[in-house]
Scaffold this active site. Structure first.
Site, PDB file in Angstrom:
ATOM      1  CG  ASP A  89      -1.278   2.108  14.983  1.00  0.00           C
ATOM      2  OD1 ASP A  89      -1.476   2.263  16.187  1.00  0.00           O
ATOM      3  OD2 ASP A  89      -2.077   1.486  14.253  1.00  0.00           O
ATOM      4  CD  GLN A 133      -0.946  -0.997   3.596  1.00  0.00           C
ATOM      5  OE1 GLN A 133      -2.165  -1.083   3.516  1.00  0.00           O
ATOM      6  NE2 GLN A 133      -0.267  -1.536   4.594  1.00  0.00           N
ATOM      7  CG  ASP A 185      -5.933  -1.868  14.887  1.00  0.00           C
ATOM      8  OD1 ASP A 185      -6.609  -1.154  14.132  1.00  0.00           O
ATOM      9  OD2 ASP A 185      -5.009  -1.431  15.592  1.00  0.00           O
ATOM     10  CB  SER A 186      -8.163  -4.914   9.541  1.00  0.00           C
ATOM     11  OG  SER A 186      -9.550  -4.661   9.482  1.00  0.00           O
ATOM     12  CB  THR A 187      -6.990  -1.236   6.076  1.00  0.00           C
ATOM     13  OG1 THR A 187      -6.616  -2.558   5.688  1.00  0.00           O
ATOM     14  CG2 THR A 187      -5.729  -0.478   6.391  1.00  0.00           C
ATOM     15  CG  ASP A 188     -11.800   1.315   5.770  1.00  0.00           C
ATOM     16  OD1 ASP A 188     -12.146   1.134   6.944  1.00  0.00           O
ATOM     17  OD2 ASP A 188     -11.423   2.420   5.324  1.00  0.00           O
ATOM     18  CD  GLU A 221       0.499  -4.187   9.724  1.00  0.00           C
ATOM     19  OE1 GLU A 221      -0.406  -3.805  10.491  1.00  0.00           O
ATOM     20  OE2 GLU A 221       0.459  -4.067   8.480  1.00  0.00           O
ATOM     21  CG  ASP A 266      -3.160 -12.412   4.643  1.00  0.00           C
ATOM     22  OD1 ASP A 266      -3.826 -11.559   5.256  1.00  0.00           O
ATOM     23  OD2 ASP A 266      -3.658 -13.201   3.822  1.00  0.00           O
ATOM     24  CG  HIS A 298      -5.104   2.613  19.625  1.00  0.00           C
ATOM     25  ND1 HIS A 298      -4.465   3.731  19.128  1.00  0.00           N
ATOM     26  CD2 HIS A 298      -5.088   1.700  18.609  1.00  0.00           C
ATOM     27  CE1 HIS A 298      -4.077   3.497  17.882  1.00  0.00           C
ATOM     28  NE2 HIS A 298      -4.440   2.285  17.544  1.00  0.00           N
TER      29      HIS A 298
END
Ligand code: AAT
Length: 283
Positions: free
Chosen positions: A85, A30, A156-159, A105, A137, A61
């Site tokens: 992060d 990304q 805790d992922s992206t969309d 991650e 992954d 968080h």
């Protein structure tokens, strides 16, 4: 001043004025951009979408971490998926009773750049002896993990676009069910009820999880920099109910000082507006 702008819907944009772009790099997964701003401090985006900033990261968080611990204060083994992060790991590691945290991650560069530019979330995480960091992954990781090996999974992922897509599938939620023990809790990214595209993803995620976990609820919080500012996590569990089983005294005994979460808010967060309830219940 320059402006970072995110498209929240076809007809709505959100902008933050920034002083300086401090890093821009395309990883194998990304596009990563770090900025410095007056209003939100340092923040970073992935593929042009806001992930974390210094000003409101505490909301996210706190809310991804503490409701599960107040429902089951005996959580010892935690799996974090995403969370590059480090902010989620930081909160989990505040519980001295936690024995092991595996963080999976996909993009190591997100973590390395956060160590450099966002110590507020990343500092000290890797050094904690209870941490195991895996750069892979999350879907592949759970597919290979042993049955009942975790008390808690925090997604805790992206969309659900690009690399995050697999973490919103029935196959993934089923694997989470399998690797959780009999009191296991899954907290997952649940998007937002407001703008149509996000609401559709919210509905789809809930439908899938409801078909797998006996307890499947959703809770809300106020996240100023995510689309519409109204954001949700899913709370799914094999046995424990987030309201009926909350252990207020046990959680208070941890003695953690939090800036957003408290056990009164915990109860309120599961009380959803009517339009959200109706949207979630619709088939
Ligand atoms: N703590 C809030 C920050 C995030 S970042 C989400 C992380 O998920 C990113 O670092 C990304 O690299 C990671 N990720 C995405 N897909 C996968 C995957 N398949 N396996 C493992 N990690 C993954 C959350 C921001 C939420 C934004 C909401 N709009």
């Amino acid at each position: 001043m320059k402006w970072y702008t995110e498209q929240w819907s076809d007809n709505c944009k959100f902008s933050i004025g920034y002083n300086e772009e401090i890093h821009s790099e395309q990883s194998p997964f990304q596009k990563i951009d770090f900025y410095k701003s007056e209003e939100f401090g340092t923040f970073f985006t992935l593929d042009g979408l806001m992930m974390v900033n210094e000003k409101d990261e505490f909301v996210y968080h706190d809310m991804i971490t503490h409701p599960a611990f107040a429902t089951n204060p005996d959580i010892k083994k935690v799996l974090i998926i995403g969370g590059g992060d480090g902010g989620t790991a930081r909160e989990v590691l505040r519980y001295e009773s936690v024995e092991k945290v595996v963080m999976v991650e996909i993009d190591e560069l997100v973590f390395r750049l956060s160590q450099k530019y966002l110590p507020i979330t990343a500092a000290g995480v890797e050094e904690d002896p209870r941490m195991e960091m895996i750069f892979d992954d999350g879907l592949a990781y759970v597919q290979n993990a042993a049955d009942q090996s975790f008390d808690l999974i925090l997604v805790d992922s992206t969309d659900p676009i690009s690399v995050g897509e697999g973490l919103f599938t029935t196959a993934f939620y089923k694997e989470c069910y399998r690797v959780l023990n009999e009191k296991g809790i899954l907290i997952n990214q649940h998007e937002s009820p407001y703008f149509a595209e996000y609401a559709e993803n919210m509905r789809k995620a809930h439908k899938k999880i409801k078909g797998i976990f006996p307890i499947a609820s959703v809770y809300q919080f106020h996240m100023p920099t995510y689309p519409s500012g109204h954001w949700l996590f899913g709370f799914a569990s094999k046995a424990l109910h987030p309201i009926k089983d909350i252990q207020v005294d046990a959680w208070d005994k941890f003695g953690l000082k939090t800036k957003y979460y408290n056990t009164d808010l915990h109860v309120g967060a599961f009380a959803l507006p009517t339009f959200v309830k109706e949207s979630l219940d619709r088939d």
